[in-house]
Design a protein around this motif. Structure first.
Motif, PDB file in Angstrom:
ATOM      1  N   UNK A  20      55.537   3.836   6.458  1.00 11.08           N
ATOM      2  CA  UNK A  20      55.091   3.654   5.466  1.00 11.08           C
ATOM      3  C   UNK A  20      55.278   2.341   4.501  1.00 11.08           C
ATOM      4  N   UNK A  21      56.448   2.523   4.063  1.00 11.20           N
ATOM      5  CA  UNK A  21      57.239   1.457   3.418  1.00 11.20           C
ATOM      6  C   UNK A  21      56.901   0.002   4.027  1.00 11.20           C
ATOM      7  N   UNK A  22      57.389  -0.039   5.390  1.00 11.93           N
ATOM      8  CA  UNK A  22      57.308  -1.320   6.005  1.00 11.93           C
ATOM      9  C   UNK A  22      55.947  -1.869   6.112  1.00 11.93           C
ATOM     10  N   UNK A  23      54.964  -1.021   6.543  1.00 13.14           N
ATOM     11  CA  UNK A  23      53.636  -1.242   6.491  1.00 13.14           C
ATOM     12  C   UNK A  23      53.032  -1.897   5.090  1.00 13.14           C
ATOM     13  N   UNK A  24      53.473  -1.025   4.160  1.00 21.47           N
ATOM     14  CA  UNK A  24      53.059  -1.520   2.810  1.00 21.47           C
ATOM     15  C   UNK A  24      53.667  -2.931   2.649  1.00 21.47           C
ATOM     16  N   UNK A  25      54.759  -3.146   3.003  1.00 17.46           N
ATOM     17  CA  UNK A  25      55.676  -4.336   2.474  1.00 17.46           C
ATOM     18  C   UNK A  25      54.710  -5.668   3.174  1.00 17.46           C
ATOM     19  N   UNK A  51      44.866   2.770   5.198  1.00 17.39           N
ATOM     20  CA  UNK A  51      45.722   2.900   6.215  1.00 17.39           C
ATOM     21  C   UNK A  51      47.071   2.126   5.913  1.00 17.39           C
ATOM     22  N   UNK A  52      46.969   1.035   5.339  1.00 16.37           N
ATOM     23  CA  UNK A  52      48.466   0.239   5.162  1.00 16.37           C
ATOM     24  C   UNK A  52      48.795   0.494   3.968  1.00 16.37           C
ATOM     25  N   UNK A  53      48.261   1.399   3.067  1.00 18.71           N
ATOM     26  CA  UNK A  53      48.786   2.098   1.832  1.00 18.71           C
ATOM     27  C   UNK A  53      48.889   0.867   0.568  1.00 18.71           C
ATOM     28  N   UNK A  54      47.875  -0.067   0.615  1.00 20.02           N
ATOM     29  CA  UNK A  54      47.598  -0.924  -0.437  1.00 20.02           C
ATOM     30  C   UNK A  54      46.226  -0.919  -0.846  1.00 20.02           C
TER      31      UNK A  54
END
Length: 76
Positions: A20-25, A51-54
């Motif tokens: 999750x954190x890597x995808x958001x980044x 899906x990407x958390x943004x």
């Protein structure tokens, strides 16, 4: 085009490997690049923001969504 790239990465299961954190980044870094090329961050996140958390609206990372908008934006 960048929306399509995010969708291809999702289809290739890249986000599962990043977490999750890597995808958001990654998504935030892509959005930062978009500003230098006169792109619309909302269009980039259309249909894939959750899906990407943004968040589609504010462009911030989030974990609670209503559609592609974070809970904070939908409550405003």
């Amino acid at each position: 085009m960048l929306n399509g790239v995010l969708r291809l990465l999702d289809e290739a299961s890249v986000f599962e490997h990043l977490g999750r954190k890597g995808t958001q980044s990654l998504a935030l870094r892509i959005l930062a690049l978009s500003w230098d090329h006169d792109c619309n961050p909302g269009e980039i996140l259309d249909g894939i923001g959750e899906r990407v958390g943004v968040c589609y609206m504010c462009g911030n990372p989030a974990d609670e969504f209503v559609g592609d908008e974070c809970r904070r934006c939908t409550e405003r």
